[in-house]
Motif scaffolding. Structure first.
Motif, mmCIF file in Angstrom:
data_model
loop_
_atom_site.group_PDB
_atom_site.id
_atom_site.type_symbol
_atom_site.label_atom_id
_atom_site.label_comp_id
_atom_site.label_asym_id
_atom_site.label_seq_id
_atom_site.Cartn_x
_atom_site.Cartn_y
_atom_site.Cartn_z
ATOM 1 N N GLY A 109 0.755 -1.081 0.047
ATOM 2 C CA GLY A 109 0.020 0.115 -0.051
ATOM 3 C C GLY A 109 1.037 1.143 -0.017
ATOM 4 N N PHE A 110 0.483 2.237 0.609
ATOM 5 C CA PHE A 110 1.302 3.496 0.473
ATOM 6 C C PHE A 110 2.607 3.229 1.310
ATOM 7 N N GLU A 130 2.841 -7.930 -2.290
ATOM 8 C CA GLU A 130 1.426 -7.661 -2.322
ATOM 9 C C GLU A 130 0.472 -8.692 -2.566
ATOM 10 N N ARG A 131 -0.436 -8.809 -1.786
ATOM 11 C CA ARG A 131 -1.390 -9.805 -2.308
ATOM 12 C C ARG A 131 -2.481 -9.545 -3.284
ATOM 13 N N ASN A 132 -3.001 -8.298 -3.352
ATOM 14 C CA ASN A 132 -3.468 -7.787 -4.206
ATOM 15 C C ASN A 132 -3.080 -7.337 -5.660
ATOM 16 N N ARG A 182 -1.204 1.146 -4.017
ATOM 17 C CA ARG A 182 -2.481 2.027 -3.813
ATOM 18 C C ARG A 182 -3.009 1.480 -2.138
ATOM 19 N N ALA A 214 -6.497 2.459 1.006
ATOM 20 C CA ALA A 214 -7.123 3.849 0.934
ATOM 21 C C ALA A 214 -7.180 4.656 -0.324
ATOM 22 N N VAL A 243 -6.935 14.998 3.385
ATOM 23 C CA VAL A 243 -5.834 16.075 3.703
ATOM 24 C C VAL A 243 -5.663 16.716 2.718
ATOM 25 N N THR A 292 1.602 -4.010 6.676
ATOM 26 C CA THR A 292 0.385 -4.724 6.337
ATOM 27 C C THR A 292 -0.703 -3.795 6.570
ATOM 28 N N GLY A 293 -0.567 -2.369 6.960
ATOM 29 C CA GLY A 293 -1.674 -1.400 7.294
ATOM 30 C C GLY A 293 -2.797 -1.769 7.936
ATOM 31 N N ASP A 344 -17.517 7.762 3.551
ATOM 32 C CA ASP A 344 -17.327 7.206 2.357
ATOM 33 C C ASP A 344 -18.422 6.202 2.029
ATOM 34 N N ILE A 365 3.375 8.896 8.323
ATOM 35 C CA ILE A 365 3.994 7.389 7.585
ATOM 36 C C ILE A 365 5.266 7.875 6.994
HETATM 37 C C1 LIG Z 1 -10.459 4.962 3.341
HETATM 38 C C2 LIG Z 1 -9.289 5.705 3.845
HETATM 39 C C3 LIG Z 1 -8.959 6.789 3.319
HETATM 40 C C4 LIG Z 1 -8.051 7.347 3.961
HETATM 41 N N1 LIG Z 1 -7.509 8.513 3.356
HETATM 42 C C5 LIG Z 1 -6.558 9.246 3.886
HETATM 43 C C6 LIG Z 1 -6.080 10.624 3.651
HETATM 44 O O1 LIG Z 1 -6.697 11.505 2.685
HETATM 45 N N2 LIG Z 1 -4.895 11.325 3.721
HETATM 46 C C7 LIG Z 1 -4.064 10.630 4.501
HETATM 47 O O2 LIG Z 1 -3.039 11.176 4.957
HETATM 48 N N3 LIG Z 1 -4.328 9.327 4.924
HETATM 49 C C8 LIG Z 1 -5.469 8.774 4.753
HETATM 50 N N4 LIG Z 1 -5.944 7.639 5.111
HETATM 51 C C9 LIG Z 1 -4.967 6.856 6.288
HETATM 52 C C10 LIG Z 1 -4.005 5.659 5.482
HETATM 53 O O3 LIG Z 1 -4.082 4.738 6.325
HETATM 54 C C11 LIG Z 1 -2.575 6.025 4.971
HETATM 55 O O4 LIG Z 1 -2.698 6.996 4.292
HETATM 56 C C12 LIG Z 1 -2.073 4.658 4.105
HETATM 57 O O5 LIG Z 1 -2.937 4.460 3.109
HETATM 58 C C13 LIG Z 1 -1.784 3.452 5.082
HETATM 59 O O6 LIG Z 1 -1.219 2.797 4.006
HETATM 60 P P1 LIG Z 1 -0.728 1.115 4.326
HETATM 61 O O7 LIG Z 1 0.211 0.799 3.166
HETATM 62 O O8 LIG Z 1 0.026 1.382 5.681
HETATM 63 O O9 LIG Z 1 -2.122 0.336 4.617
HETATM 64 P P2 LIG Z 1 -2.805 -0.504 3.377
HETATM 65 O O10 LIG Z 1 -3.375 0.739 2.519
HETATM 66 O O11 LIG Z 1 -3.936 -1.087 4.504
HETATM 67 O O12 LIG Z 1 -2.162 -1.474 2.817
HETATM 68 C C14 LIG Z 1 -1.352 -2.653 3.283
HETATM 69 C C15 LIG Z 1 -1.105 -3.626 2.408
HETATM 70 O O13 LIG Z 1 -0.747 -4.748 2.498
HETATM 71 C C16 LIG Z 1 -1.298 -5.808 1.948
HETATM 72 N N5 LIG Z 1 -1.152 -6.902 2.721
HETATM 73 C C17 LIG Z 1 -1.519 -7.084 3.895
HETATM 74 N N6 LIG Z 1 -1.033 -8.605 4.478
HETATM 75 C C18 LIG Z 1 -0.532 -8.890 3.437
HETATM 76 C C19 LIG Z 1 0.161 -10.226 3.378
HETATM 77 N N7 LIG Z 1 0.276 -11.096 4.279
HETATM 78 N N8 LIG Z 1 0.943 -10.477 2.167
HETATM 79 C C20 LIG Z 1 0.860 -9.611 1.112
HETATM 80 N N9 LIG Z 1 0.362 -8.422 1.257
HETATM 81 C C21 LIG Z 1 -0.321 -8.168 2.387
HETATM 82 C C22 LIG Z 1 -2.773 -5.273 1.776
HETATM 83 O O14 LIG Z 1 -3.182 -6.181 0.511
HETATM 84 C C23 LIG Z 1 -2.531 -3.757 1.314
HETATM 85 O O15 LIG Z 1 -2.661 -3.628 0.153
HETATM 86 C C24 LIG Z 1 -6.805 6.840 4.724
HETATM 87 C C25 LIG Z 1 -7.228 5.450 5.203
HETATM 88 C C26 LIG Z 1 -8.266 4.848 4.738
HETATM 89 C C27 LIG Z 1 -8.522 3.283 5.401
#
Ligand SMILES: Cc1cc2nc3c(=O)[nH]c(=O)nc-3n(C[C@H](O)[C@H](O)[C@H](O)COP(=O)(O)OP(=O)(O)OC[C@H]3O[C@@H](n4cnc5c(N)ncnc54)[C@H](O)[C@@H]3O)c2cc1C
Length: 485
Positions: free
Chosen positions: A23-24, A47-49, A54, A57, A69, A176-177, A218, A459
């Motif tokens: 993800g991000f 990435e599993r997807n 992306r 979020a 934001v 893993t977010g 949303d 982050i």
């Molecule tokens: C709907 C929504 C809107 C948001 N809007 C904003 C915003 O406008 N501005 C802002 O600053 N923040 C926003 N946020 C906060 C957001 O949490 C962070 O910006 C950021 O997107 C977090 O990213 P991440 O990669 O940590 O998590 P995620 O986006 O959850 O990504 C984690 C990834 O890990 C993968 N994964 C998990 N487990 C495994 C595994 N075992 N093997 C392989 N892949 C795996 C998943 O498939 C996923 O793609 C928003 C959050 C949400 C939920």
């Protein structure tokens, strides 16, 4: 060999690092690591997807799902604050039209477009800066991380993929977010972003939404976009809605409040008084309360770390709903649609709790007990959309990787169950309380240690700090650094 010489030698050896989740967070960590790579280093971004960059979020294709934001605070790089705005300005006119305005630091951008920005950063690093040989994109789910017996020059960890393949690595980072809530159960939808959640929904039917935060916003926007006419009832403990950002028409980002005396986190009540006093002072100078909340951002992680566990628990019990709605605000363009739906009585936001949910032949009967009132409100809904939690109890999650890490004792949940327990550098803490040297986590799953670690501005700093810990810039020679600048 001295410890420093050993460390130097270790860092000079080619390093293989697995990042779980693209993800991000995972993608940004990969970008920072690539800038520190030497020939021979391998970064596995797993990435599993299907989509990289992306995550949850920024996967939405709905142009009405906006960032909460402003663009000026969404640069992927803390040291280049206008990077995202400049990227927006270089977009073709047809894409810019999605924004309804010429992009500035105060624009609220569709979230899907932000996902494209992150994807493009990965592409640039691979194709333009020639880091393709260091980066391996792997599409699969990581099901287990094994510690291998120390043998010669073998790698200490192996990362097992769903297909059974194992990747030997030196270090592994969990990105893993946001964890999804429970699976869908009939008419109760545990994942409100699931495209199937609203499929076949009768536009005239009643819908119950659990929660009244940004996820609820949303979901209501999606319902309205597909022409929903039926009643929508949103239920949360206190029935609070996200506050609005300062209204549009500004040419610059609001300047956060500077505290004369840094707030202290040892006692939540005292902290609350300090913030209220600052808000009054700001108001007396003609400023809005929002800049005080924004001014806390540079202190929040320290405040959280100063708080004893009992105070953190107190904060979560009593103040979290208020913190969430004041901290995580919504763009006026989005929120005005929610407020209009309330005004025309299509949307009702109820403070209360769910007493029972009983499936009937083709509906679900939901009994709500309004807060502080006698009696119950009963509704026959066609769907219940759960928008309450992104980090449920880790031990009950059906995610093999996390379940296994906790069961094997390699990781443990933090004291308040917000995520995994990590040190301030992001090292996983095992069941006996010992920090790992080779297993790390970054992003929302480390909320127990940092609290303010869910949005891009926090982050991006965490990713850069962890990248520097894993592959210090000093191991890349000066010439390479100049070539990359
Ligand atoms: C709907 C929504 C809107 C948001 N809007 C904003 C915003 O406008 N501005 C802002 O600053 N923040 C926003 N946020 C906060 C957001 O949490 C962070 O910006 C950021 O997107 C977090 O990213 P991440 O990669 O940590 O998590 P995620 O986006 O959850 O990504 C984690 C990834 O890990 C993968 N994964 C998990 N487990 C495994 C595994 N075992 N093997 C392989 N892949 C795996 C998943 O498939 C996923 O793609 C928003 C959050 C949400 C939920």
């Amino acid at each position: 060999m001295t410890t420093t010489a050993r460390e130097d030698a270790k860092h000079k050896r080619p390093q293989d690092i697995a990042i779980i989740g693209a993800g991000f967070t995972g993608s940004l960590l990969a970008l920072h690591l690539l800038q520190r790579c030497q020939p021979g280093d391998r970064i596995y971004l797993i990435e599993r997807n299907a989509q990289f960059g992306r995550g949850l979020a920024y996967s939405t294709g709905n142009p009405n799902h906006l960032l909460n934001v402003r663009a000026g605070n969404m640069s992927a790089y803390a040291d280049q604050p206008d990077h995202f705005v400049q990227w927006l300005r270089r977009l073709p006119k047809a894409t810019q039209a999605l924004l309804n305005e010429y992009p500035t630091v105060t624009t609220f951008v569709p979230r899907g477009l932000y996902g494209s920005y992150i994807q493009q950063q990965l592409g640039e690093e691979i194709w333009r800066r020639g880091h393709g040989a260091n980066l391996y994109l792997v599409t699969d789910e990581v099901v287990q991380v094994h510690r291998e017996p120390a043998k010669g020059r073998g790698k200490p960890l192996s990362v097992e993929l769903g297909v059974g393949r194992k990747l030997p690595v030196d270090r592994c980072v969990l990105a893993t977010g946001n964890l999804l809530p429970s699976k869908n159960k009939g008419a109760i939808i545990g994942n409100p972003w699931d495209e199937k959640a609203l499929k076949d929904l009768d536009q005239q039917s009643d819908v119950v939404v659990l929660g009244s935060g940004l996820t609820m916003v949303d979901t209501i926007i999606s319902l309205l976009d597909r022409g929903h006419k039926g009643r929508i009832v949103a239920v949360s403990r206190r029935g609070l809605l996200p506050r609005l950002h300062l209204s549009a028409g500004m040419d610059d980002l609001p300047r956060p409040w500077q505290f004369d005396t840094p707030p202290q986190g040892h006692n939540v009540l005292q902290l609350l008084r300090h913030i209220r006093a600052a808000t009054r002072e700001a108001a007396s100078q003609g400023h809005d309360w929002r800049i005080v909340i924004d001014g806390l951002r540079s202190h929040t992680q320290r405040l959280w770390q100063e708080m004893p566990t009992a105070e953190r628990a107190r904060f979560l019990r009593h103040l979290r709903p208020y913190w969430d709605v004041h901290r995580h605000r919504s763009a006026t363009r989005v929120m005005s649609r929610i407020l209009e739906a309330i005004q025309r009585r299509q949307l009702m936001v109820v403070a209360g709790r769910i007493d029972s949910m009983t499936p009937t032949a083709d509906q679900i009967s939901v009994a709500i007990r309004p807060r502080g009132k006698d009696g119950r409100l009963t509704l026959n809904a066609q769907r219940v959309l759960d928008c309450t939690a992104l980090t449920p109890d880790l031990s009950k999650l059906e995610l093999p990787l996390l379940r296994d890490l906790i069961a094997s004792g390699a990781a443990r949940p933090d004291a308040l169950g917000l995520g995994l327990d990590v040190t301030p550098t992001g090292a996983l803490i095992d069941a006996k309380g010992k920090p790992a040297k080779d297993l790390f986590a970054v992003g929302p799953i480390t909320r127990g240690t940092f609290w303010e670690i869910t949005a891009v501005p926090d982050i991006r700093i965490a990713c850069e700090t962890l990248a520097e810990h894993l592959l210090p810039l000093s191991r890349v020679d000066a010439e390479q650094q100049r070539a990359r600048a």
